[in-house]
Design a protein around this motif. Structure first.
Motif, PDB file in Angstrom:
ATOM      1  N   UNK A  10      32.579  56.871   2.286  1.00  0.00           N
ATOM      2  CA  UNK A  10      32.780  57.271   0.952  1.00  0.00           C
ATOM      3  C   UNK A  10      32.038  58.867   1.028  1.00  0.00           C
ATOM      4  N   UNK A  11      30.713  58.927   1.587  1.00  0.00           N
ATOM      5  CA  UNK A  11      30.149  60.128   1.734  1.00  0.00           C
ATOM      6  C   UNK A  11      31.023  61.076   2.607  1.00  0.00           C
ATOM      7  N   UNK A  12      31.443  60.501   3.647  1.00  0.00           N
ATOM      8  CA  UNK A  12      32.473  61.266   4.667  1.00  0.00           C
ATOM      9  C   UNK A  12      33.866  62.054   3.982  1.00  0.00           C
ATOM     10  N   UNK A  13      34.296  61.068   3.166  1.00  0.00           N
ATOM     11  CA  UNK A  13      35.541  61.439   2.398  1.00  0.00           C
ATOM     12  C   UNK A  13      35.176  62.637   1.381  1.00  0.00           C
ATOM     13  N   UNK A  14      33.914  62.658   0.943  1.00  0.00           N
ATOM     14  CA  UNK A  14      33.532  63.627  -0.183  1.00  0.00           C
ATOM     15  C   UNK A  14      33.257  64.996   0.763  1.00  0.00           C
ATOM     16  N   UNK A  15      32.661  64.834   1.926  1.00  0.00           N
ATOM     17  CA  UNK A  15      32.371  65.908   2.859  1.00  0.00           C
ATOM     18  C   UNK A  15      33.762  66.558   3.204  1.00  0.00           C
ATOM     19  N   UNK A  16      34.795  65.927   3.527  1.00  0.00           N
ATOM     20  CA  UNK A  16      35.855  66.213   4.036  1.00  0.00           C
ATOM     21  C   UNK A  16      36.656  67.173   2.890  1.00  0.00           C
ATOM     22  N   UNK A  17      36.612  66.426   1.770  1.00  0.00           N
ATOM     23  CA  UNK A  17      37.136  67.334   0.522  1.00  0.00           C
ATOM     24  C   UNK A  17      36.726  68.575   0.201  1.00  0.00           C
ATOM     25  N   UNK A  18      35.110  68.722   0.371  1.00  0.00           N
ATOM     26  CA  UNK A  18      34.541  69.904   0.122  1.00  0.00           C
ATOM     27  C   UNK A  18      35.235  70.698   1.458  1.00  0.00           C
ATOM     28  N   UNK A  19      35.326  70.350   2.501  1.00  0.00           N
ATOM     29  CA  UNK A  19      35.540  71.344   3.532  1.00  0.00           C
ATOM     30  C   UNK A  19      37.171  71.752   3.122  1.00  0.00           C
ATOM     31  N   UNK A  20      37.957  70.856   2.671  1.00  0.00           N
ATOM     32  CA  UNK A  20      39.483  71.343   2.146  1.00  0.00           C
ATOM     33  C   UNK A  20      39.153  72.566   1.112  1.00  0.00           C
ATOM     34  N   UNK A  21      38.328  72.262   0.092  1.00  0.00           N
ATOM     35  CA  UNK A  21      38.249  73.151  -0.638  1.00  0.00           C
ATOM     36  C   UNK A  21      37.497  74.479  -0.358  1.00  0.00           C
ATOM     37  N   UNK A  22      36.704  74.420   0.434  1.00  0.00           N
ATOM     38  CA  UNK A  22      36.062  75.640   1.116  1.00  0.00           C
ATOM     39  C   UNK A  22      37.279  76.535   1.781  1.00  0.00           C
ATOM     40  N   UNK A  23      37.974  75.882   2.581  1.00  0.00           N
ATOM     41  CA  UNK A  23      39.080  76.491   3.298  1.00  0.00           C
ATOM     42  C   UNK A  23      39.940  77.064   2.397  1.00  0.00           C
TER      43      UNK A  23
END
Length: 288
Positions: free
Chosen positions: A1-14
């Motif tokens: 779940x934490x990994x999914x959140x980190x990946x979502x953050x990455x998408x938003x940053x990009x």
């Protein structure tokens, strides 16, 4: 779940970085052939600073291409650094399941780039809001050239008493005014959309930071609820009135300032903009 959140953050940053690059990148003025020829001719005849033995200089004037060998702007370099910074961090996030949470050093290494990015997204949103760029100026240049030409035509028509021509010129000027206002509106939306993307990323990053801090003390249901709320940030802001985005930006800033860890990162990044590289604090420097 934490990994999914980190990946979502990455998408938003990009997404945020892409939108910021768009509003800070000015293209060449797309001059119409007739206007271009006249403008170039005037520059070649009137500019005493032209070195006609410098072929590259003359070529840039004739082709209206000033992008050759143009170094990236400070904003572009910073955005590229941000992307590389979190791309590296994401690889660590993808392996969070294997991280020993008893090691504060590993946790700090995992979360540090995300926290740096979080505060940088907020500060960039505030900077653009306070000092918005003008990405549509090339289009405004075109309209200005047309208005200059219409002004000359108007003077000639006035001196000759050609009322039909005067009415036609006024109609064309009104069209250019409307086009200018359309450009203003489109540019305003472009900038507001970019700030929205930055605020979304900053909000997600602040929540991700808090989630990681409390991760070892939370059960799965609580984490799942938190992650659902974090992922829902995008839909809660997208398409909303811009005043809602500004309210959210102030809320995110308050949240970051009330978080002892993120507050230190915010201070670090803010100080960096005023110090020389040799004097910079260590929090947001490249990790070893």
């Amino acid at each position: 779940m934490l990994r999914v959140t980190a990946e979502k953050f990455h998408e938003q940053v990009i997404a945020a970085i892409t939108s910021v690059k768009e509003i800070y990148t000015l293209g060449n003025v797309p001059l119409e052939p007739s206007v271009s020829r006249e403008s170039i001719t005037e520059q070649l005849l009137d500019d005493n600073g032209i070195d006609f033995s410098n072929i590259n200089q003359v070529n840039k004037i004739i082709t209206q291409d000033d992008t050759t060998d143009k170094p990236p702007s400070v904003v572009e370099r910073d955005l590229e650094d941000l992307t590389a910074e979190y791309d590296t961090a994401l690889e660590i996030f993808k392996n969070l399941e294997n991280v020993d949470y008893g090691s504060s050093q590993i946790v700090a290494k995992t979360t540090q780039p995300a926290r740096c990015l979080t505060v940088k997204m907020l500060l960039l949103a505030k900077e653009i809001q306070a000092n918005p760029p003008k990405p549509s100026n090339p289009r405004r240049v075109l309209i200005s050239l047309k208005l200059k030409d219409l002004q000359q035509q108007y003077r000639e028509a006035e001196s000759s008493g050609n009322t039909t021509k005067i009415a036609e010129i006024k109609r064309q000027v009104a069209e250019q005014i409307d086009e200018w206002l359309k450009i203003n509106a489109a540019e305003k939306k472009l900038i507001e959309d970019s700030i929205t993307q930055l605020v979304i990323a900053a909000d997600t990053g602040s929540k991700l930071s808090k989630l990681i801090d409390e991760y070892s003390d939370l059960d799965f249901e609580v984490i799942a609820t938190r992650v659902t709320q974090i992922v829902g940030v995008t839909s809660s802001l997208t398409g909303k009135d811009y005043s809602s985005v500004l309210t959210k930006m102030r809320t995110v800033e308050t949240t970051i300032n009330s978080d002892p860890t993120l507050r230190d990162f915010l201070r670090d990044v803010s100080i960096k903009t005023r110090l020389t590289p040799t004097s910079q604090p260590k929090l947001c420097q490249e990790l070893g």
